[in-house]
Design a protein around this motif. Structure first.
Motif, PDB file in Angstrom:
ATOM      1  N   ARG A  20      52.578 -66.637 -43.375  1.00  0.00           N
ATOM      2  CA  ARG A  20      53.876 -66.942 -42.769  1.00  0.00           C
ATOM      3  C   ARG A  20      53.740 -67.338 -41.303  1.00  0.00           C
ATOM      4  O   ARG A  20      54.395 -68.270 -40.845  1.00  0.00           O
ATOM      5  N   ARG A  23      51.729 -70.568 -41.173  1.00  0.00           N
ATOM      6  CA  ARG A  23      52.420 -71.603 -41.960  1.00  0.00           C
ATOM      7  C   ARG A  23      51.418 -72.383 -42.813  1.00  0.00           C
ATOM      8  O   ARG A  23      51.420 -73.613 -42.877  1.00  0.00           O
ATOM      9  N   ASN A  25      51.085 -72.654 -46.009  1.00  0.00           N
ATOM     10  CA  ASN A  25      51.617 -73.446 -47.125  1.00  0.00           C
ATOM     11  C   ASN A  25      51.933 -74.863 -46.681  1.00  0.00           C
ATOM     12  O   ASN A  25      51.605 -75.841 -47.363  1.00  0.00           O
ATOM     13  N   GLU A  26      52.591 -74.977 -45.516  1.00  0.00           N
ATOM     14  CA  GLU A  26      52.935 -76.309 -44.994  1.00  0.00           C
ATOM     15  C   GLU A  26      51.694 -77.042 -44.506  1.00  0.00           C
ATOM     16  O   GLU A  26      51.528 -78.242 -44.761  1.00  0.00           O
ATOM     17  N   LEU A  27      50.826 -76.318 -43.797  1.00  0.00           N
ATOM     18  CA  LEU A  27      49.636 -76.940 -43.216  1.00  0.00           C
ATOM     19  C   LEU A  27      48.740 -77.551 -44.288  1.00  0.00           C
ATOM     20  O   LEU A  27      48.283 -78.695 -44.162  1.00  0.00           O
ATOM     21  N   ALA A  29      49.521 -78.466 -47.193  1.00  0.00           N
ATOM     22  CA  ALA A  29      50.204 -79.486 -47.998  1.00  0.00           C
ATOM     23  C   ALA A  29      50.263 -80.838 -47.287  1.00  0.00           C
ATOM     24  O   ALA A  29      50.809 -81.803 -47.826  1.00  0.00           O
ATOM     25  N   LEU A  30      49.715 -80.913 -46.075  1.00  0.00           N
ATOM     26  CA  LEU A  30      49.794 -82.142 -45.287  1.00  0.00           C
ATOM     27  C   LEU A  30      48.743 -83.175 -45.682  1.00  0.00           C
ATOM     28  O   LEU A  30      48.787 -84.313 -45.216  1.00  0.00           O
TER      29      LEU A  30
END
Length: 240
Positions: A20, A23, A25-27, A29-30
Motif C-alpha cells: 500500500r 503502491r 500494484n500500480e507500479l 502494472a506500468l
C-alpha cells in the motif's frame, strides 16, 4: 517458524502495508504485459527507462531544495543535496549499462513499438536542464551577494564551504557528461553510427552534447587559473 504477518493498517489497495505504501500494484502494472510485447526484451528496455524517470524525479527534488538553501545562503545544506543529486545520476548511468546486452536485432524489432518516442522527450531530463539553469543563476547571485567571484572561490581553500559547493556543482555537471557519454556509447552499440534515431535525429548528434557545460563559469575559472599560472601569477588567494 515464520511469524504471522501483521494486518495492513494503511489505506489503499494491496494486501500488506508495504504494497500500500509503495503502491506496488500500480507500479508493477506500468509495464507492458507479455501478450503485448513485440519482443521479450521490451520489458528490459521499458524498466530501464521508467526507473531512470523515477531517479530523475528524485534528482529534480534535491536540486529544487538545494536552490532554496542557496537562496538562504545555507551553503552546506545545498552542497549535501547537490551531492545526492550527483549520486542519483551515477546510479542512472550505471544501470544504463545493462542495455549493452540488448542485441541490435532485438532492438530492431522493438524500435517500431516506440513510435516517434525519443529520450529527448524525457520529462525528467527536461526538468533537470531547467533546474541546472536555475542553480547556475542562483550560484552567481550567491557569489555576487558575498562580493566574490568564481575565481576568488578557487583561489581559496578547498575546505571553504563555498569552494565545496562549487565543486559539488562541477561534480554534478560531470555526471551529466558521463551519462551522455554512456548514452551515446550504448546508442551506437545497439543501432550503429551514421543512422537516425526514432525522432529522425542523427545518433551522432548525441556526441556533441557531451562537452556541453551546465555551470560554465566554474569551468572558466579553471581556465583562468591555468592561464594565470602560465604567466607566472600566483593562483592562491592570500598566499605570500
Amino acid at each position: 517458524m515464520l511469524a504471522s504477518p501483521l494486518p495492513a493498517v494503511l489505506p489503499g489497495p494491496g494486501g500488506t502495508d508495504y504494497a500500500r505504501y509503495m503502491r506496488t500494484n500500480e507500479l508493477l502494472a506500468l509495464q507492458k504485459e507479455p501478450a503485448e510485447w513485440v519482443h521479450p526484451d521490451e520489458l528490459l528496455f521499458q524498466i530501464v527507462h521508467q526507473s531512470s524517470e523515477l531517479w530523475l524525479k528524485l534528482t529534480r527534488s534535491h536540486l529544487t531544495r538545494a536552490l532554496a538553501h542557496m537562496g538562504a545562503e545555507q551553503v552546506g545544506a545545498a552542497e549535501l543535496l547537490v551531492d545526492r543529486a550527483a549520486e542519483a545520476l551515477r546510479l542512472i548511468t550505471e544501470h544504463l549499462r545493462i542495455l549493452r546486452s540488448l542485441p541490435p536485432a532485438h532492438f530492431a524489432v522493438i524500435r517500431p513499438a516506440l513510435g516517434n518516442g525519443s529520450g529527448f522527450e524525457s520529462p525528467g531530463w527536461r526538468l533537470l536542464r531547467t533546474a541546472t539553469t536555475e542553480l547556475d543563476i542562483a550560484f552567481s547571485q550567491l557569489l555576487s551577494s558575498l562580493r566574490v567571484t568564481a575565481l576568488d572561490v578557487y583561489r581559496g581553500q578547498p575546505s571553504d564551504p563555498l569552494y565545496r559547493l562549487a565543486e559539488a556543482l562541477v561534480a554534478f555537471d560531470e555526471r551529466i557528461a558521463l551519462w551522455r557519454a554512456e548514452h551515446y556509447s550504448i546508442a551506437t552499440r545497439v543501432i550503429g553510427q551514421g543512422v537516425l534515431g526514432t525522432r529522425r535525429t542523427p545518433v551522432d548528434s548525441l556526441a556533441a552534447l557531451i562537452s556541453h557545460r551546465r555551470f560554465p563559469t566554474l569551468w572558466e575559472a579553471r581556465t583562468a587559473l591555468t592561464l594565470a599560472a602560465s604567466h607566472g601569477i600566483c593562483p592562491a588567494r592570500g598566499q605570500a
